[in-house]
Design an enzyme around this catalytic site. Structure first.
Site, PDB file in Angstrom:
ATOM      1  N   GLN A  48       0.917  -1.214   0.057  1.00 43.18           N
ATOM      2  CA  GLN A  48      -0.009   0.028   0.024  1.00 43.18           C
ATOM      3  C   GLN A  48       0.677   1.226   0.167  1.00 43.18           C
ATOM      4  OE1 GLN A  48      -3.289   0.802  -0.554  1.00 43.18           O
ATOM      5  NE2 GLN A  48      -3.880  -1.370  -0.239  1.00 43.18           N
ATOM      6  N   SER A  78      11.636  -2.492   2.345  1.00 40.77           N
ATOM      7  CA  SER A  78      10.890  -1.218   2.505  1.00 40.77           C
ATOM      8  C   SER A  78      11.811   0.033   2.009  1.00 40.77           C
ATOM      9  CB  SER A  78      10.420  -0.826   3.755  1.00 40.77           C
ATOM     10  OG  SER A  78      11.295  -0.842   4.629  1.00 40.77           O
ATOM     11  N   HIS A 132      -6.467   2.479   7.476  1.00 39.53           N
ATOM     12  CA  HIS A 132      -7.439   1.351   8.208  1.00 39.53           C
ATOM     13  C   HIS A 132      -7.500   2.130   9.711  1.00 39.53           C
ATOM     14  CE1 HIS A 132      -9.534  -1.780   9.965  1.00 39.53           C
ATOM     15  NE2 HIS A 132      -8.428  -2.639  10.474  1.00 39.53           N
ATOM     16  N   ASP A 217     -14.874  -3.599   8.138  1.00 42.39           N
ATOM     17  CA  ASP A 217     -13.498  -4.116   7.435  1.00 42.39           C
ATOM     18  C   ASP A 217     -13.567  -5.332   8.227  1.00 42.39           C
ATOM     19  OD1 ASP A 217     -11.426  -3.383   5.514  1.00 42.39           O
ATOM     20  OD2 ASP A 217     -10.431  -4.100   7.474  1.00 42.39           O
ATOM     21  N   GLU A 221     -13.629  -9.286   6.311  1.00 41.77           N
ATOM     22  CA  GLU A 221     -12.292 -10.002   6.232  1.00 41.77           C
ATOM     23  C   GLU A 221     -12.411 -11.229   6.810  1.00 41.77           C
ATOM     24  OE1 GLU A 221      -9.604  -6.914   7.028  1.00 41.77           O
ATOM     25  OE2 GLU A 221      -9.646  -7.533   9.127  1.00 41.77           O
ATOM     26  N   GLU A 389     -17.436  -4.153   1.894  1.00 46.44           N
ATOM     27  CA  GLU A 389     -16.743  -5.075   2.496  1.00 46.44           C
ATOM     28  C   GLU A 389     -16.911  -6.650   2.499  1.00 46.44           C
ATOM     29  OE1 GLU A 389     -14.269  -3.980   3.987  1.00 46.44           O
ATOM     30  OE2 GLU A 389     -14.607  -1.882   4.396  1.00 46.44           O
ATOM     31  N   SER A 414      -4.068  -8.211   5.764  1.00 41.50           N
ATOM     32  CA  SER A 414      -3.677  -7.620   6.930  1.00 41.50           C
ATOM     33  C   SER A 414      -3.484  -8.629   8.000  1.00 41.50           C
ATOM     34  CB  SER A 414      -4.414  -6.366   7.559  1.00 41.50           C
ATOM     35  OG  SER A 414      -5.600  -7.081   7.899  1.00 41.50           O
TER      36      SER A 414
END
Length: 492
Positions: A48, A78, A132, A217, A221, A389, A414
């Site tokens: 993301q 990263s 989030h 959310d 999920e 969702e 996640s």
């Protein structure tokens, strides 16, 4: 820190759960102006972080990345993601003090540590953004009162955020402003500009709240998006092997079947998916899915209840504090399942065959999507939020299974999603044990239509179609998909 949601009165809880408004594209007519010339610093450069940053930069905004010193010194992935794409990279101390907008795109379990580290460095009147709201809502993170707190939450994996932007479009996005942190009343301006920068305004934007985003959310999920796809994969594979279906064929039917089946879901909703079946198969899938809904409804409601109360977050954060002992154990166990260890066979499966030989999978998708939607809306979450969702994201998750099975799904989602997925899977498999004893290869592994004359009772077919097409998720879904289609036509 106290769970923020649990500090609210009942009326405040219902008010925040019910924040949901589909925004007209004209509301984004100012483009990225509110952020033009401002310094944007992204914390974290995973999927993301990198892809949102690329989009924001291509939209003319000033973007750099801040990472922990050890990540820079050891040139972790990263750091490579950011530096190899030409971004300025620096430590918190180097970049945060001059940032106008700090975007926290680190994993959920790192949010408290990250925000605690960057907040003292943030200048007065700056803005902090999340994708989030778990840290705010469930962990109860208190942000300095001079800081504006917003959320911009693309409803897709990071890779798709980038690919859709490159095609001149975007992905549906939720935006929100934390009511406790909007000191200058500019939060919505910043959130809208940020959303335009990622391309989200071209695909449909919901004005939401931190509370509504988090509670919906987590529910989506844990149940249909990840939990039921994992349970369904394992149960369907094991049943086919038990009944003598070739392991390689069974593995391929499951691994790629979810993606094929949910592609029709994406374009035509539940009705569009069910219409891919013959009339007799549609009636059978409807009957099976009704039975599945009756069996699983209490489990879906328990997950929603535990999410609303904060019980889910409490037990998950205990596992965080325990070094992810449960999570890592469950992840390893998933890798040892027969489905996960059996390669897809070198056999051609035509698109329609996935439907004809995967009737149980179709029934599971219908049952899971509708149950997730119904359970969310029963709890005060608005239809549009519940749609995004549940139905909207199911094809996106199915795509990850097609790439590398359940390992890939659990790698991409996640940490909160993965933990909830395992909780659901562990409860759902025994719940469906008696049902699975009645399952044969006519609904999973072989063509349901074989040897049948395709005749059905007209009134029964009419009744089934009416139930499918009148479900609230079909009504709101048609409206949202039409809006997306219209926007895509305008953009292209």
């Amino acid at each position: 820190m106290a769970n923020y949601f649990n500090t609210l009165s009942l009326r405040e809880k219902l008010d925040q759960l019910g924040v949901c408004e589909f925004m007209d594209r004209s509301e984004f007519s100012d483009g990225v102006a509110a952020l033009k010339g401002k310094k944007i610093v992204i914390v974290g450069c995973g999927a993301q972080g990198l892809n949102q940053g690329l989009n924001l930069r291509d939209s003319g905004l000033d973007v750099s990345y801040t990472l922990r010193k050890e990540a820079i010194d050891s040139k972790r992935q990263s750091f490579l993601n950011a530096s190899e794409n030409g971004f300025k990279v620096g430590t918190y101390e180097e970049l945060i003090p001059t940032a106008d907008l700090v975007i926290n795109l680190t994993p959920d379990k790192q949010h408290t540590a990250v925000v605690s580290a960057v907040m003292p460095l943030m200048k007065k009147g700056s803005t902090l953004s999340y994708s989030h709201g778990f840290n705010i809502v469930e962990e109860g993170m208190q942000i300095r009162k001079d800081i504006t707190v917003i959320m911009v939450a693309p409803k897709s994996p990071g890779s798709e955020v980038r690919e859709e932007y490159k095609r001149g479009f975007g992905v549906p996005t939720l935006i929100a402003v934390h009511p406790e942190n909007d000191p200058e009343g500019k939060g919505w301006d910043y959130a809208k500009a940020y959303c335009v920068g990622t391309g989200g305004d071209r695909a449909g934007v919901l004005k939401s709240s931190f509370v509504a985003e988090v509670k919906s959310d987590l529910m989506g999920e844990q149940t249909i998006l990840c939990g039921l796809l994992q349970t369904g994969s394992i149960l369907c594979f094991d049943k086919m092997v038990e009944k003598g279906i070739d392991k390689g064929y069974a593995s391929k039917l499951i691994q790629y079947g979810w993606e094929v089946i949910t592609e029709s879901l994406k374009h035509g909703g539940i009705s569009g998916m069910m219409d891919r079946l013959s009339n007799p198969a549609k009636i059978k899938a409807f009957q099976v899915s009704e039975e599945l809904k009756d069996i699983m409804r209490p489990l879906f409601r328990k997950h929603q209840d535990d999410i609303i109360s904060g019980e889910f977050s409490r037990i998950m954060m205990e596992d965080w504090a325990n070094g992810d002992k449960n999570l890592l154990t469950w992840r390893a166990a998933t890798g040892e399942t027969a489905f996960e260890k059996t390669p897809a066979g070198d056999v051609k499966i035509a698109e329609q065959e996935y439907y004809d030989n995967g009737l149980l999978m179709v029934a599971m998708v219908r049952a899971g999507v509708e149950l997730a939607f119904e359970t969310m809306t029963e709890s005060g979450i608005i239809d549009e939020s519940a749609y995004y969702e549940s139905l909207h994201e199911t094809p996106l998750i199915a795509n990850t299974i097609a790439r590398k099975k359940l390992f890939e799904m659990n790698r991409v989602i996640s940490d909160t999603a993965e933990y909830g997925c395992y909780l659901f899977d562990h409860a759902c498999k025994p719940l469906l044990a008696n049902f699975m004893k009645t399952v044969d290869t006519d609904i999973i592994g072989k063509n349901f239509n074989a040897g049948k004359d395709n005749g059905v009772d007209n009134q029964m077919l009419i009744a089934v179609n009416e139930v499918l097409r009148s479900h609230p998720i079909e009504i709101v879904g048609a409206e949202l998909r039409e809006a997306m289609t219209e926007m895509k036509a305008i953009v292209s």
